[in-house]
Design a protein around this motif. Structure first.
Motif, PDB file in Angstrom:
ATOM      1  N   ILE A 109       0.870  -1.185   0.000  1.00  0.00           N
ATOM      2  CA  ILE A 109       0.000   0.000   0.000  1.00  0.00           C
ATOM      3  C   ILE A 109       0.900   1.226   0.000  1.00  0.00           C
ATOM      4  O   ILE A 109       1.565   1.528   0.998  1.00  0.00           O
ATOM      5  CB  ILE A 109      -0.940   0.039   1.217  1.00  0.00           C
ATOM      6  CG1 ILE A 109      -1.884  -1.161   1.228  1.00  0.00           C
ATOM      7  CG2 ILE A 109      -1.742   1.335   1.225  1.00  0.00           C
ATOM      8  CD1 ILE A 109      -2.831  -1.186   2.410  1.00  0.00           C
ATOM      9  N   ILE A 111       1.684   5.026   0.330  1.00  0.00           N
ATOM     10  CA  ILE A 111       1.078   6.186   1.007  1.00  0.00           C
ATOM     11  C   ILE A 111       1.809   7.434   0.539  1.00  0.00           C
ATOM     12  O   ILE A 111       3.011   7.588   0.739  1.00  0.00           O
ATOM     13  CB  ILE A 111       1.162   6.047   2.539  1.00  0.00           C
ATOM     14  CG1 ILE A 111       0.543   4.725   3.001  1.00  0.00           C
ATOM     15  CG2 ILE A 111       0.455   7.223   3.212  1.00  0.00           C
ATOM     16  CD1 ILE A 111       0.653   4.480   4.497  1.00  0.00           C
ATOM     17  N   TYR A 120      -3.850   6.727  -0.681  1.00  0.00           N
ATOM     18  CA  TYR A 120      -3.445   5.320  -0.617  1.00  0.00           C
ATOM     19  C   TYR A 120      -3.658   4.648  -1.974  1.00  0.00           C
ATOM     20  O   TYR A 120      -4.712   4.794  -2.593  1.00  0.00           O
ATOM     21  CB  TYR A 120      -4.253   4.600   0.467  1.00  0.00           C
ATOM     22  CG  TYR A 120      -4.124   5.261   1.819  1.00  0.00           C
ATOM     23  CD1 TYR A 120      -3.128   4.871   2.706  1.00  0.00           C
ATOM     24  CD2 TYR A 120      -4.986   6.293   2.190  1.00  0.00           C
ATOM     25  CE1 TYR A 120      -2.990   5.493   3.936  1.00  0.00           C
ATOM     26  CE2 TYR A 120      -4.855   6.918   3.416  1.00  0.00           C
ATOM     27  CZ  TYR A 120      -3.862   6.512   4.288  1.00  0.00           C
ATOM     28  OH  TYR A 120      -3.718   7.143   5.508  1.00  0.00           O
ATOM     29  N   ALA A 222      -9.217   5.388   6.355  1.00  0.00           N
ATOM     30  CA  ALA A 222      -8.396   5.337   5.145  1.00  0.00           C
ATOM     31  C   ALA A 222      -9.041   4.389   4.149  1.00  0.00           C
ATOM     32  O   ALA A 222      -9.624   3.364   4.531  1.00  0.00           O
ATOM     33  CB  ALA A 222      -6.981   4.870   5.481  1.00  0.00           C
ATOM     34  N   VAL A 224      -8.571   2.569   0.038  1.00  0.00           N
ATOM     35  CA  VAL A 224      -7.727   2.313  -1.115  1.00  0.00           C
ATOM     36  C   VAL A 224      -8.590   1.673  -2.200  1.00  0.00           C
ATOM     37  O   VAL A 224      -9.267   0.674  -1.954  1.00  0.00           O
ATOM     38  CB  VAL A 224      -6.529   1.416  -0.748  1.00  0.00           C
ATOM     39  CG1 VAL A 224      -6.961   0.095  -0.164  1.00  0.00           C
ATOM     40  CG2 VAL A 224      -5.617   1.217  -1.947  1.00  0.00           C
TER      41      VAL A 224
END
Length: 243
Positions: A109, A111, A120, A222, A224
């Motif tokens: 992932i 960042i 992300y 968060a 993604v």
């Protein structure tokens, strides 16, 4: 008169010589006995107050689609526990204390952005990136129930300790290094500041196996690729207890 005095002195001198071995033996017996009585009195009320040091392998559970761990992710922990026996034989107890944990997670992932507005991305497995991870430094407060076969005569025994650990995130850092450059973010606001989970340790004497499972996610807010990042920590390894 002088003759009687001399005879009395001689008898007194002989009597003292005869009694000296008796007093010497009595004094030695007193010296040898007192430490034994004191040792039993103190050690029979022992506590298993301990320093601990652990080395773990960290894994991520409930990963979003396409997310994989890369390389070896380590965790190191240490601290002090105060023992509080609850039965007469002192084989059962509660314990609490204070510790520090360092956890590293190598995964894909990426960042980018800033600590207040992070972005992300699931990195392509074919992408040439040299480094991608995030690290956390935690202040831990463990609360555990203890069962052991200890006695005041021996420090080597079987144990099973289990409980809950509450952690405060004191510092975090993510690093993404690709051919185009390097992105470093410290104290990402999307990380959960408070973490808690269950743990269990078991073994004999100093060396014990250890496992921890986080009950709440590492990230609080968060996403993604449209998926919420609900990853939780699972750590397995060894833990050493030192009196």
């Amino acid at each position: 008169m002088n003759l009687l005095q001399n005879q009395f002195r001689e008898k007194l001198f002989l009597s003292v010589l005869l009694l000296l071995p008796f007093f010497s033996a009595f004094a030695q017996e007193e010296i040898q006995t007192k430490p034994e009585i004191q040792e039993i009195k103190v050690d029979s009320l022992y506590r298993e107050d301990q320093f601990y040091f652990g080395f773990n392998y960290n894994t991520l559970q409930q990963k979003p689609a396409g997310v994989k761990q890369q390389k070896f992710s380590i965790g190191i922990s240490g601290g002090f526990l105060r023992d509080m026996p609850i039965n007469k034989t002192r084989t059962k107890a509660f314990a609490t204390g204070l510790g520090v944990s360092y956890n590293n997670y190598n995964q894909n992932i990426g960042i980018t952005g800033t600590a207040q507005d992070a972005v992300y991305t699931v990195l392509d497995s074919d992408l040439d990136f040299d480094k991608n991870n995030f690290k956390q430094l935690l202040i831990d407060v463990p609360i555990e129930f203890r069962w052991r076969t200890s006695t005041y005569e021996s420090y080597k025994f079987w144990r099973i300790y289990g409980g809950m650990k509450f952690s405060y995130l004191a510092y975090s850092k993510s690093v993404l290094k690709v051919n185009q450059g390097k992105t470093v973010i410290t104290n990402n606001a999307d990380f959960n500041k408070f973490l808690y989970g269950l743990y269990l340790s078991a073994g004999y004497n100093t060396l014990n196996v250890y496992a921890y499972y986080g009950l709440n996610p590492i990230f609080k807010s968060a996403e993604v690729d449209g998926q919420k990042i609900d990853m939780k920590a699972l750590s397995v390894g060894v833990i050493f207890y030192i009196l």
